[in-house]
Structures are given as C-alpha cells and as structure tokens.
Design a protein around this motif. Structure first.
Motif: not given
Length: 158
Positions: A58-59, A83-84, A88-91, A96-97
């Motif tokens: 999905a990412i 929050p979970r 995942i998005l931060q990891t 940042q994109i």
C-alpha cells in the motif's frame, strides 16, 4: 511535431476514504485510484480514519500515486491515519514526502515545491470517492453512480 497539450486539472479535489489498504485489496484499490487520476484532480486526499492496517504494498501504491500527481501538477495528501499507521508512515518516511494530517478539517498543504503551484482548475466541481468494504454503506446523499471493485465499493459524488 509537438505533442498535444494535456488538459489542466479538471477536478479541484477528490477525497478517498479507504478502510482496507493492504496487498489483499491492492488491485481493486489501484484500479479505483487509476480512475480517480483520470479525472486529473488538482488535489487528492486519502482519508485513512477507517483503516486499521497498511502494508508495504500500500505504501508503494501511495508513492506511485504521489509521483503521478506531482507530474500532473497536483498534490496527494493522507488524512486521519490512526497512531499505528502514523508510525508505519513515519518509519517508511512517507510523512516526509507527502502531507499527513490528523485533523479532518485541515486543508492539505503541498509537500514539495513542485506541487506548490498546481494548475488552476478548469471546472468548479469536486468529487468524493469512498472505498468501502464489501457490504459497506455509501455516504448519505451519494450520487447513484456506484461500482463494485472486488471487496471495495466506490461511490462518486460531484
């Protein structure tokens, strides 16, 4: 010979609510997002408020949609991840994109200078696409145009 000029954005905003966003439903979700991008939206907001999980596939799809939006002069943003999913998005450094917002009322801001100057909209309409689980209920007042995509149903409102 020059290529014909591609029409500018035809829809100013498309909002997509996704409740399942992993490899198992990626073909259906990808098909919906392809149709959505054919509208040449100026801005796409993917609302993940009802989504409990997101995976690497999905990412990858989000990154592909972001790349295609930037090339077309548009902006992709993610709204209301739990929050979970936020972790995942931060990891994955996706935060940042592209813009990630936790407030449903906040308007997404462009993540890059390339996306900071989207073209003016040609039509003052908007559309909302809700990707719901099978058997899900479309939003009240939704237009009669609805289509099923495997385990997802899409309702478009203009």
């Amino acid at each position: 010979m020059t290529a014909p000029r591609r029409p500018e954005c035809s829809v100013p905003l498309v909002e997509v609510s996704i409740t399942e966003f992993d490899l198992s439903c990626l073909p259906e979700t990808g098909a919906v997002l392809d149709q959505l991008l054919a509208l040449r939206p100026q801005q796409v907001v993917i609302d993940l408020a009802g989504c409990r999980h997101i995976d690497a596939a999905a990412i990858g799809l989000l990154l592909d949609v972001h790349r295609r939006m930037v090339r077309a002069g548009g902006v992709l943003a993610v709204r209301n991840p739990n929050p979970r999913i936020t972790r995942i998005l931060q990891t994955a450094r996706l935060d940042q994109i592209l813009p990630v917002h936790n407030d449903a009322g906040a308007a997404p801001a462009p993540a890059t200078e390339e996306a900071a100057a989207p073209a003016a909209s040609a039509a003052p309409t908007s559309a909302e696409v809700a990707v719901l689980p099978a058997g899900g209920t479309p939003s009240p007042g939704a237009a009669p145009r609805a289509a099923a995509y495997g385990r997802a149903a899409v309702t478009v409102r203009t």
